[in-house]
Design an enzyme around this catalytic site. Sequence first.
Site, short mmCIF file in Angstrom:
data_model
loop_
_atom_site.label_atom_id
_atom_site.label_comp_id
_atom_site.label_asym_id
_atom_site.label_seq_id
_atom_site.Cartn_x
_atom_site.Cartn_y
_atom_site.Cartn_z
N LYS A 124 31.51 1.96 -16.94
CA LYS A 124 32.22 2.04 -15.85
C LYS A 124 33.01 0.75 -15.54
CE LYS A 124 31.03 4.60 -11.71
NZ LYS A 124 29.86 4.75 -10.63
C1 E4P Z 1 30.56 7.49 -8.34
O1 E4P Z 1 30.38 7.11 -9.69
C2 E4P Z 1 29.98 6.38 -7.41
O2 E4P Z 1 28.73 6.00 -7.72
C3 E4P Z 1 29.75 7.46 -6.08
O3 E4P Z 1 30.16 8.72 -6.24
C4 E4P Z 1 30.08 6.51 -4.74
O4 E4P Z 1 29.84 7.26 -3.55
P1 E4P Z 1 29.75 6.71 -2.28
O5 E4P Z 1 31.30 6.52 -1.61
O6 E4P Z 1 28.93 7.56 -1.56
O7 E4P Z 1 29.09 5.34 -2.32
#
Ligand code: E4P
Length: 223
Positions: free
Chosen positions: A83
């Site tokens: 990622k």
């Molecule tokens: C995606 O891969 C992220 O980890 C995640 O969806 C972030 O979400 P949040 O805005 O609830 O932190």
Amino acid sequence: MELYIDTANIDEIRQAAALGVLDGVTTNPSLVAKEGVDFRTRLEEICAVVAGPVSAEVVSTEHDGMIAEADELIPIAENIVIKLPCIEEGVKACKTLSDRGVRVNMTLCFQPLQAMMAAKAGAFLISPFIGRIDDVGGDGMELIQQIRQIYDNYGFDTKILAASIRHPQHMVQSALLGADVATVPFKVIQQVLKHPLTDTGLEKFLADWKKTGASIRKTPAMA
Ligand code: E4P
């Protein structure tokens, strides 16, 4: 639509995997920090439970550092997806890794051209953060729609991973707009399977069935 769970909590991952409909996992540095565990060990545990893509995020912000960190994470398991953030260095690193056959999830996407650049760099997944856009008064769903349109116009095969999902309606809308995947907190996965009419309907069916005194299983005399 594929379903990923968005957590680094191994108990939640095990419970979601037990449903039999879980396709993958996303983690991020904040989710890992919340668990207070060793990142590599946790990734090994997750990959032992889930065979589908498991996203592991780098923390370097320049190309060479990202690649060096990716090279540490890739051998952990064959289903690790790297990622990277949707910044210039992230796009460069995405291209380098994708050319090597490594699957990349481009994260923190907030506008459609970030998604187009990620796709051009060969990303496996693009993660538009719909909840965070809604949080600041924007329209997260519009972003999903724009990315879907752009990817369809040009035949990009990068999968749209609806991320930062806050409630089941985000999942419904993402599915209607053609997102390929939704990554969802465990709490929302549980909400998806809850409806008061299902509960009261089931209660009534069971009460009525009990009145018949019958059994679906064969009694020893019938066998
Ligand atoms: C995606 O891969 C992220 O980890 C995640 O969806 C972030 O979400 P949040 O805005 O609830 O932190």
